[in-house]
Design an enzyme around this catalytic site. Structure first.
Site, mmCIF file in Angstrom:
data_model
loop_
_atom_site.group_PDB
_atom_site.id
_atom_site.type_symbol
_atom_site.label_atom_id
_atom_site.label_comp_id
_atom_site.label_asym_id
_atom_site.label_seq_id
_atom_site.Cartn_x
_atom_site.Cartn_y
_atom_site.Cartn_z
ATOM 1 C CG ASP A 74 -0.241 0.030 2.542
ATOM 2 O OD1 ASP A 74 0.735 -0.726 2.688
ATOM 3 O OD2 ASP A 74 -0.667 0.784 3.441
ATOM 4 C CG ASP A 112 6.638 5.059 2.242
ATOM 5 O OD1 ASP A 112 6.813 3.864 2.503
ATOM 6 O OD2 ASP A 112 6.043 5.838 3.004
ATOM 7 C CD GLU A 137 4.265 0.988 6.749
ATOM 8 O OE1 GLU A 137 5.060 1.379 7.627
ATOM 9 O OE2 GLU A 137 3.793 1.737 5.856
ATOM 10 C CD GLU A 161 8.707 1.278 5.032
ATOM 11 O OE1 GLU A 161 8.759 2.258 4.252
ATOM 12 O OE2 GLU A 161 7.640 0.812 5.473
#
Length: 369
Positions: A74, A112, A137, A161
């Site tokens: 997501d 991200d 997340e 990340e």
């Protein structure tokens, strides 16, 4: 050791970049990850890897559990036109060209964390190690919470990340979210008695004062307290004033969620506060086999390794709170562009991070480097 064994398969540079571009081009804000998840499953199946979407929406591709590569599917909301801007274009943004000197992919999630997600998928196929793309997340980490409850502990975890191709993230602060509610009798605004809105603001001011920090103390070592939403006013029946205040507190590794919650509640005189399930802080050792493997791999790819601590929170916090195995967070991208309107990723940095991940996964799975 492994849920199932999968043979490594070749993924070309062009295919690796195409996967990234496709995933960035598919809108996947939290709750709408399905199409991106299906693209990931198709990528694994194309390379004869078993993959499926589980009951909460996670993409599962189990294989050699010497290491689990995992990142989130997501993104935050927001539309950024998806385009690859080449360094030799006449109209290339001068700042971007100076920053990278390479082709740049623009689009929501490129940093991200679709960049790390795609890099991990490619590295997992190339090395035959396990992969999971988790959902949710950016809100409540429901994908990671389901994963730790539903899956056996791997030997090591690499969470995806943005850290930059040479950054190795070892620590994150924890997270505690709460909702304060107060009600007071309605009355003329000329009366001196505080109403519910004032009670809410007074409580929060007291909480901020309770966590006042030395300005010379690193942010990573502080508790930071932020109000994120407030609603208040006369009730529908006109008989009371109501106030609701949503708050967030970040927890350094030197403290735990219980002590932070107790400090905040000690300032509570009027009203009630309810707390969501906390996410604990995490600080991994730089001397684990995973951290060492990353330092070697980054140097072998011509980089200078950097050890990082992040002031935010990630799914690694949940993995570390449940699984007793070494882990780090890693992925391409400048984290200062997280959620930004100019989110973009250097494709050469993406390529480099895939190679680093491939080297690390090979090392941890006992292969030759």
């Amino acid at each position: 050791m492994s849920a199932s064994m999968s043979e490594p398969a070749d993924v070309s540079l062009d295919e690796a970049r195409q996967l990234l571009t496709d995933l960035v081009s598919i809108p996947s804000p939290t709750g709408e990850e399905r199409k991106a998840a299906e693209r990931l499953v198709a990528f694994f199946e194309l390379h004869d890897r078993e993959a499926w979407i589980d009951e909460v929406g996670n993409v599962r591709a189990p294989a050699d559990d010497s290491v689990l590569l995992t990142s989130h599917v997501d993104t935050v909301p927001g539309e950024i036109p998806v385009e690859v801007q080449t360094a030799d274009e006449d109209d290339v943004d001068a700042e971007v060209a100076d920053e990278t000197g390479e082709d740049v992919l623009w689009g929501r999630g490129s940093v991200d964390a679709t960049g790390p997600l795609a890099a991990m998928a490619v590295a997992a196929v190339r090395t035959g190690v396990s992969f999971v793309g988790v959902v949710g997340e950016e809100t409540n980490s429901r994908g990671a919470r389901h994963l730790v409850a539903d899956r056996e502990e791997p030997d090591a975890v690499i969470n995806g990340e943005p850290s930059g191709a040479t950054g190795i993230t070892l620590g994150y602060r924890g997270f505690l979210a709460g909702t304060y509610v107060a009600t007071s009798e309605s009355g003329h605004t000329s009366r001196p008695e505080p109403n519910a809105i004032q009670h809410a603001t007074e409580w929060w001011t007291s909480v901020e004062d309770a966590f006042e920090n030395d300005e010379y103390q690193a942010v990573f070592e502080r508790v930071t307290a932020k109000p994120v939403d407030m609603d208040g006013g006369i009730s529908d029946d006109g008989l009371s004033v109501e106030a609701t205040l949503d708050v967030q507190l970040r927890i350094p590794p030197s403290l735990d969620a219980e002590s932070v919650r107790e400090t905040a509640e000690a300032e509570l005189e009027i009203g009630t506060v309810s707390w969501a399930e906390p996410i604990p802080p995490v600080m991994e050792s730089p001397r684990t086999e995973v951290a060492r493997a990353f330092r070697v791999a980054i140097r072998n790819e011509g980089g200078d390794p950097r050890l990082l601590r992040k002031t935010g929170t990630s799914d690694m916090n949940l993995y570390a709170g449940t699984w007793d195995c070494p882990m780090v967070t890693y992925g391409p991208g400048n984290s200062e562009l997280d959620h930004a309107p100019d989110e973009r990723l250097s494709l050469s940095e993406y390529d480099q991070s895939v190679k680093v991940l491939e080297r690390v996964a090979t090392t941890l799975s006992g292969g030759e480097e």
